[in-house]
Each structure stands twice: as structure tokens, then as C-alpha cells.
Motif scaffolding. Sequence first.
Motif, PDB file in Angstrom:
ATOM      1  N   PRO A 128       0.795  -1.237   0.000  1.00  0.00           N
ATOM      2  CA  PRO A 128       0.000   0.000   0.000  1.00  0.00           C
ATOM      3  C   PRO A 128       0.827   1.286   0.000  1.00  0.00           C
ATOM      4  O   PRO A 128       0.533   2.222  -0.756  1.00  0.00           O
ATOM      5  N   SER A 129       1.860   1.343   0.846  1.00  0.00           N
ATOM      6  CA  SER A 129       2.656   2.570   0.906  1.00  0.00           C
ATOM      7  C   SER A 129       3.415   2.798  -0.403  1.00  0.00           C
ATOM      8  O   SER A 129       3.568   3.936  -0.875  1.00  0.00           O
ATOM      9  N   THR A 130       3.899   1.715  -1.020  1.00  0.00           N
ATOM     10  CA  THR A 130       4.591   1.829  -2.301  1.00  0.00           C
ATOM     11  C   THR A 130       3.630   2.279  -3.390  1.00  0.00           C
ATOM     12  O   THR A 130       3.966   3.125  -4.231  1.00  0.00           O
ATOM     13  N   LEU A 131       2.414   1.744  -3.371  1.00  0.00           N
ATOM     14  CA  LEU A 131       1.399   2.158  -4.335  1.00  0.00           C
ATOM     15  C   LEU A 131       1.070   3.647  -4.181  1.00  0.00           C
ATOM     16  O   LEU A 131       0.881   4.359  -5.174  1.00  0.00           O
ATOM     17  N   ALA A 132       1.010   4.113  -2.927  1.00  0.00           N
ATOM     18  CA  ALA A 132       0.698   5.522  -2.667  1.00  0.00           C
ATOM     19  C   ALA A 132       1.786   6.428  -3.240  1.00  0.00           C
ATOM     20  O   ALA A 132       1.488   7.440  -3.906  1.00  0.00           O
ATOM     21  N   PHE A 133       3.055   6.066  -2.993  1.00  0.00           N
ATOM     22  CA  PHE A 133       4.156   6.848  -3.558  1.00  0.00           C
ATOM     23  C   PHE A 133       4.146   6.763  -5.085  1.00  0.00           C
ATOM     24  O   PHE A 133       4.423   7.746  -5.780  1.00  0.00           O
ATOM     25  N   GLY A 134       3.846   5.569  -5.617  1.00  0.00           N
ATOM     26  CA  GLY A 134       3.790   5.408  -7.064  1.00  0.00           C
ATOM     27  C   GLY A 134       2.716   6.271  -7.698  1.00  0.00           C
ATOM     28  O   GLY A 134       2.921   6.851  -8.769  1.00  0.00           O
ATOM     29  N   LEU A 135       1.561   6.380  -7.018  1.00  0.00           N
ATOM     30  CA  LEU A 135       0.494   7.242  -7.524  1.00  0.00           C
ATOM     31  C   LEU A 135       0.933   8.698  -7.502  1.00  0.00           C
ATOM     32  O   LEU A 135       0.637   9.463  -8.434  1.00  0.00           O
ATOM     33  N   ALA A 136       1.660   9.094  -6.444  1.00  0.00           N
ATOM     34  CA  ALA A 136       2.174  10.464  -6.381  1.00  0.00           C
ATOM     35  C   ALA A 136       3.120  10.741  -7.543  1.00  0.00           C
ATOM     36  O   ALA A 136       3.057  11.803  -8.178  1.00  0.00           O
ATOM     37  N   VAL A 137       3.994   9.784  -7.856  1.00  0.00           N
ATOM     38  CA  VAL A 137       4.919   9.941  -8.982  1.00  0.00           C
ATOM     39  C   VAL A 137       4.147  10.041 -10.294  1.00  0.00           C
ATOM     40  O   VAL A 137       4.454  10.881 -11.152  1.00  0.00           O
ATOM     41  N   ALA A 138       3.138   9.176 -10.468  1.00  0.00           N
ATOM     42  CA  ALA A 138       2.345   9.189 -11.698  1.00  0.00           C
ATOM     43  C   ALA A 138       1.636  10.523 -11.889  1.00  0.00           C
ATOM     44  O   ALA A 138       1.619  11.084 -12.984  1.00  0.00           O
ATOM     45  N   LEU A 139       1.053  11.040 -10.819  1.00  0.00           N
ATOM     46  CA  LEU A 139       0.334  12.306 -10.910  1.00  0.00           C
ATOM     47  C   LEU A 139       1.289  13.472 -11.146  1.00  0.00           C
ATOM     48  O   LEU A 139       1.040  14.342 -11.985  1.00  0.00           O
ATOM     49  N   MET A 140       2.432  13.489 -10.403  1.00  0.00           N
ATOM     50  CA  MET A 140       3.368  14.602 -10.507  1.00  0.00           C
ATOM     51  C   MET A 140       4.164  14.572 -11.810  1.00  0.00           C
ATOM     52  O   MET A 140       4.482  15.626 -12.381  1.00  0.00           O
ATOM     53  N   SER A 141       4.513  13.371 -12.280  1.00  0.00           N
ATOM     54  CA  SER A 141       5.402  13.265 -13.433  1.00  0.00           C
ATOM     55  C   SER A 141       4.680  13.094 -14.763  1.00  0.00           C
ATOM     56  O   SER A 141       5.286  13.297 -15.816  1.00  0.00           O
ATOM     57  N   SER A 142       3.407  12.713 -14.735  1.00  0.00           N
ATOM     58  CA  SER A 142       2.692  12.473 -15.986  1.00  0.00           C
ATOM     59  C   SER A 142       1.383  13.238 -16.083  1.00  0.00           C
ATOM     60  O   SER A 142       1.234  14.130 -16.921  1.00  0.00           O
ATOM     61  N   VAL A 143       0.425  12.914 -15.219  1.00  0.00           N
ATOM     62  CA  VAL A 143      -0.930  13.445 -15.375  1.00  0.00           C
ATOM     63  C   VAL A 143      -0.971  14.963 -15.226  1.00  0.00           C
ATOM     64  O   VAL A 143      -1.493  15.677 -16.092  1.00  0.00           O
ATOM     65  N   LEU A 144      -0.431  15.494 -14.119  1.00  0.00           N
ATOM     66  CA  LEU A 144      -0.494  16.932 -13.870  1.00  0.00           C
ATOM     67  C   LEU A 144       0.288  17.743 -14.899  1.00  0.00           C
ATOM     68  O   LEU A 144      -0.250  18.693 -15.484  1.00  0.00           O
TER      69      LEU A 144
END
Length: 311
Positions: free
Chosen positions: A227-243
Motif C-alpha cells: 500500500p505505501s509503495t502504491l501511494a508513492f507510485g500514484l504520487a509519482v504518476a500524478l506529478m510526473s505524468s498526469v499533472l
Amino acid sequence: MDEARTTVVVTEPEAAAALDGSAAGSARDAGRTLGPVALVVAGALSVQFGAAVAVMLMPRAGALGVVTLRLVLAAVVLLVVCRPKLRGHSRADWGTVVAFGAAMGAMNILFYQAADRIPLGAAVTFEVLGPLALSVIVSRRMINLVWAGLALGGVVLLSGGGFDRLDPVGALFALGAGAMWAAYIVFSARTGRRFPQADGLALAMAVGALLSLPLGIAEAGSKLIVPSTLAFGLAVALMSSVLPYTLELLALRRLPAPTFAVLMSLEPAIAATAGFLVLHQGLSLIDAMAIALVIGASMGAVRTQVAKQPQ
């Protein structure tokens, strides 16, 4: 993504009549310019600080695991938001979007391998040589040899006269990422012409995610679903791609593409700042000079390309 722009010629009587409103008009023009510029800078900040978070995540999931998390989670978000149509596309359309996705996946895989071995600022500096080389080749002007030489000087400074000061494998990974960045730019433009809105981007992200998934599973396995790794991964996805992609799309509706390209040339400096603030990666005077040379070369190449275009 170029947008049509119209030049308005004002005669002297018209200029005199408009004199009273010139100050207000200038303020509005400045606001229209600063707004999209702020969006581009915000997007670059998001990308590079997202990369710093990704480096922090690598001890948990490895470089390939982080790439997989970023691409898979970003693809899920974009597919849900864009809901691209799968029917009605030609074989050439699908070939283009697959090539775009493959370039995107390879670019991310190679860059994260580099960021795992050398400082973030150095990795982005080497990577930006790809788009710079593309600009030099497309322009075909002798002045671009100056920009290429300036960039080469920056690389020599950064590597300490060879690749002895930096991990040579990391530097080569970053150069490979730069080559894939150039391919990404080419296929991004072609995809944008073939698919409406951000549909092509969402589909290409899915292709990149599928390509990286076996590699990420092989390296990280069950660590990817902690779960914690998934949370950090989602942060990376949002910061580095989606946003950043969203901010850039909004900016390009009101900002000339050449101006956008010049602003993107600042990414090595932003990456070095993110590496210093988040990862505590030191930056020597020589490193700063090297990054400045590459930034100057990128800006010069872009401006030369702009000067070549008919007004």
C-alpha cells in the motif's frame, strides 16, 4: 502543437485613438503571457520534483518497478478521464500510437535507470541532448553547430573530461533516454494529428505501461502492491505524468510552441534544484556551469529554429 496566430497592423490614427487604453491593454497582454508561462513552469516543477520522489521510491521497488508504477497508474488515470474510442482508427493510426507508447516507455525506463546511478540534474542534462540534437538536425543551419559545440562543452564539463567522474553506465542510460525523448517528440506530434483531444496520449501511455509491466514485475514482484509503495507510485504518476501533461496542454492553447520549447530547456536547472532540495545531491560550480551551457545551447537552437520560420 502550433496554433494559428494573426498579426494586426495598426495605423497611426488608430494608434492615437487607442492611446488611452494602451496601459490597460499592455497589462492584459502581460497577463495573457504570464499565465501560460506559469503553467509551463509549474508543469516542469511537477515533473522534476516527481522524479525526485521516484528516486526516493527506488530502494523499495527498484528503478524498473518505479517506472511500472508510474506508467501503469498514469495510464489508468488517463484512460478513465479521457475514455478514448478504440474503434474507427486505421492501421497507420495504431502503428503511430504504438510507436509513441514504445518511445514513451523506453524513455522512462532508460531515464530512471540513469537517475538510479547519477545525480538528477546530470541525468536530465544528458537527456535534453536528444531534443537538442533533433532541433539541430531539423534546422540544418550552420549556426546550430555552435549550439551543438556549446552543449558538447557542457557534457565534457559535467563528466569531468570523460565519464570517470560520473557512473558511465548511468550517463549512457541518460543519453539513450535523450534519443527516446527525440523519438517521443516526433511520434507525439504525429499522434496528436491522428487522435482527438488527449485520446492518443492515453492510449500511448497504456502501451508504455504494458511494455514496462513485465520488467517491473520481474524486478519488484509483490513489492509493487504494498500500500505505501502504491501511494508513492500514484504520487509519482500524478506529478510526473498526469499533472504536467494537463498543464502543458492548457498552456499550449495560449502559448506559441517555440516559446514553450525554450521554457522546457530550463528543466536541467529545475532537476538539479529538485535533486538538491529533496535528495540532498550536491551541485559544484563546474556542474552548474555545465548545466548552464546545455541550457544555453538548447535555447539557442530553439531560437534559431524560430528565426527560420516564416513570419
